[in-house]
Scaffold this active site. Sequence first.
Site, short mmCIF file in Angstrom:
data_model
loop_
_atom_site.label_atom_id
_atom_site.label_comp_id
_atom_site.label_asym_id
_atom_site.label_seq_id
_atom_site.Cartn_x
_atom_site.Cartn_y
_atom_site.Cartn_z
N ASP A 109 89.81 -1.36 -5.47
CA ASP A 109 89.76 0.02 -5.92
C ASP A 109 89.73 0.10 -7.46
OD1 ASP A 109 90.22 2.83 -6.21
OD2 ASP A 109 91.34 2.84 -4.32
N THR A 159 87.70 7.72 -4.57
CA THR A 159 88.10 6.68 -3.61
C THR A 159 87.52 6.90 -2.23
OG1 THR A 159 90.15 6.33 -4.82
CG2 THR A 159 90.08 5.53 -2.57
N ASP A 174 93.58 0.43 -8.86
CA ASP A 174 93.40 1.87 -9.08
C ASP A 174 94.69 2.54 -9.51
OD1 ASP A 174 91.55 4.28 -8.71
OD2 ASP A 174 93.28 4.85 -7.49
N HIS A 212 95.05 4.28 -13.17
CA HIS A 212 95.45 5.67 -13.39
C HIS A 212 96.71 5.76 -14.24
CE1 HIS A 212 92.52 7.82 -11.03
NE2 HIS A 212 92.77 7.10 -9.95
#
Length: 555
Positions: A55, A94, A304, A308
Amino acid sequence: MKAFAAALLASIALPLTAGAAAAQEAALESAQPAAPPTLGTPRTPPKLIVAISVDQFSADLFAQYRNRFTDGFARLLQGAVFPSGYQSHAATETCPGHSTILTGMRPNHTGIVANNWINQKAPREDKEVYCAENESVPGTDHNNYKPADLHLKVPTLGEMMKAANPASRVVSVAGKDRAAIMMGGHKVDELWFWGGKDFISYDGRRVPPAVQRGRDAVAKLIAQPQEPLPVPSFCRPLMQPIQVGNQTIGNTRFARAAGDTRAFRASPALDGAVFAIAAGLIQDMKLGQGSAPDIISIGASATDYIGHAYGPGGGETCLQMAELDKTLGGFFAALDSWGLDYEVVLTADHGGHDVAERQQQRAMPMEARVTTDVSVKAIGEAIGKQLGIAGPVLLGSEGDVYVADSVPANREQAVIAEAAKRLRAHPQVAAAFTREEIAAATIPTTPPETWTLAQRAHASYDPARSGDILILLNPRVTGIPTPGPGYVATHGSPWDYDRRVPILFWRKDMAGFEQPQSVETVDIVPTLAATISLPVRGLDGRCLDLDSGPGDTCR
């Protein structure tokens, strides 16, 4: 240092023989790439397909670290390397991205137009719908939901394999429910994901021994504090603190207090747990040892969460890349020790863009955060006041803007026209397309990097779910107006830093090559299907020839 997967594999996978255990440990600790395989192109179908999605693993991130990989990624670099794969659509999030990887279809066909969309007919007060939920369940909302596979409109490769031969097994494990569901599909033998406190499924299924061992091992791991991770030499220059909002990021080393599940999720340990459980299921279920080919999809979600929380340009992501490389190496070593004939594909659901504040310090002074006057709420209130319409006038989710059902039908077009006019005039907006403009665009046959914004938007447009207007921000504008803990950088734009991802194929004795020209993630399914002699048709993707010589794996 042992990768997280090493300790977890020891707890979750059944004991190896002494020789196999030594081989696995040696692979985990090795600092050198594996020796090149004997060149050749296997012609017999693999017994197990291993489909991995990392991801937020952008093509830029892959390019930055590919020369630093010494373990699992180094093995994949000996196979067929496509550094410019494309999630060709505009909604680079996603759920849409994962919906393309094992269906061979773009989001305009999978129906997964975003992570969330608005359904004003939903039978609950909250009209925002999460892509992997059942919104008809009483007492739920899009943040507190019942996971489900209802919204995926097309079959996955695993479903195609089962339709051709019911003896094929389909397994999906991920750090996120939407990754597991979108890659696994509707007919799975096992499907498990991190639910915030434990690994769970969505249909009340019995917990298999491998997952229970995983739960126990993860609970034991989380119950203990985590010391800061050591920093590899190539990460040290990136361990630079930077102030973003009210927090300092850039040099976090994933220290964790005992019991902190949120910190566990945004750390390399999450991927270690996912791969260890996947290995346990492969071993217990004897995947790759049956009469028909099996498939396991693995969603590695930690990159991911880390991207973030800290941005992909700092020391945290560097540490994550180093740890993920070890985790992949340990996983592959376990599969090797069991004598499995497996084929790997690794790609990503989308890319990502670094923190605006760090970009500004790195020769990009034009980087900015989106201003609050672009918000759907602010624009809707202004239009309602101008046109004399009681609110709400507009509803928004992700980049989609919907005219509220409460707006009189004879005023809808006036609202859409005024909203589009205001958005197009904003200096941070690249485009504001109406649904008519998006529907009129067509998917070209030219390479994905040449597509217009409208064509990219069309690739993730579903008339039943998409909004009346789609907002696309300018490049280098981060869609987070105010950064906060866990959310300082993001993705979701139509620009290539979010669209481009690597696609890597590997199998033992495969003659490797690199193809720098662009391909698409929808090409993965027809490519894998050809290697197991599974006829597929009507897909958006094309088969990629994995034979570097005159042979053709697509025939």
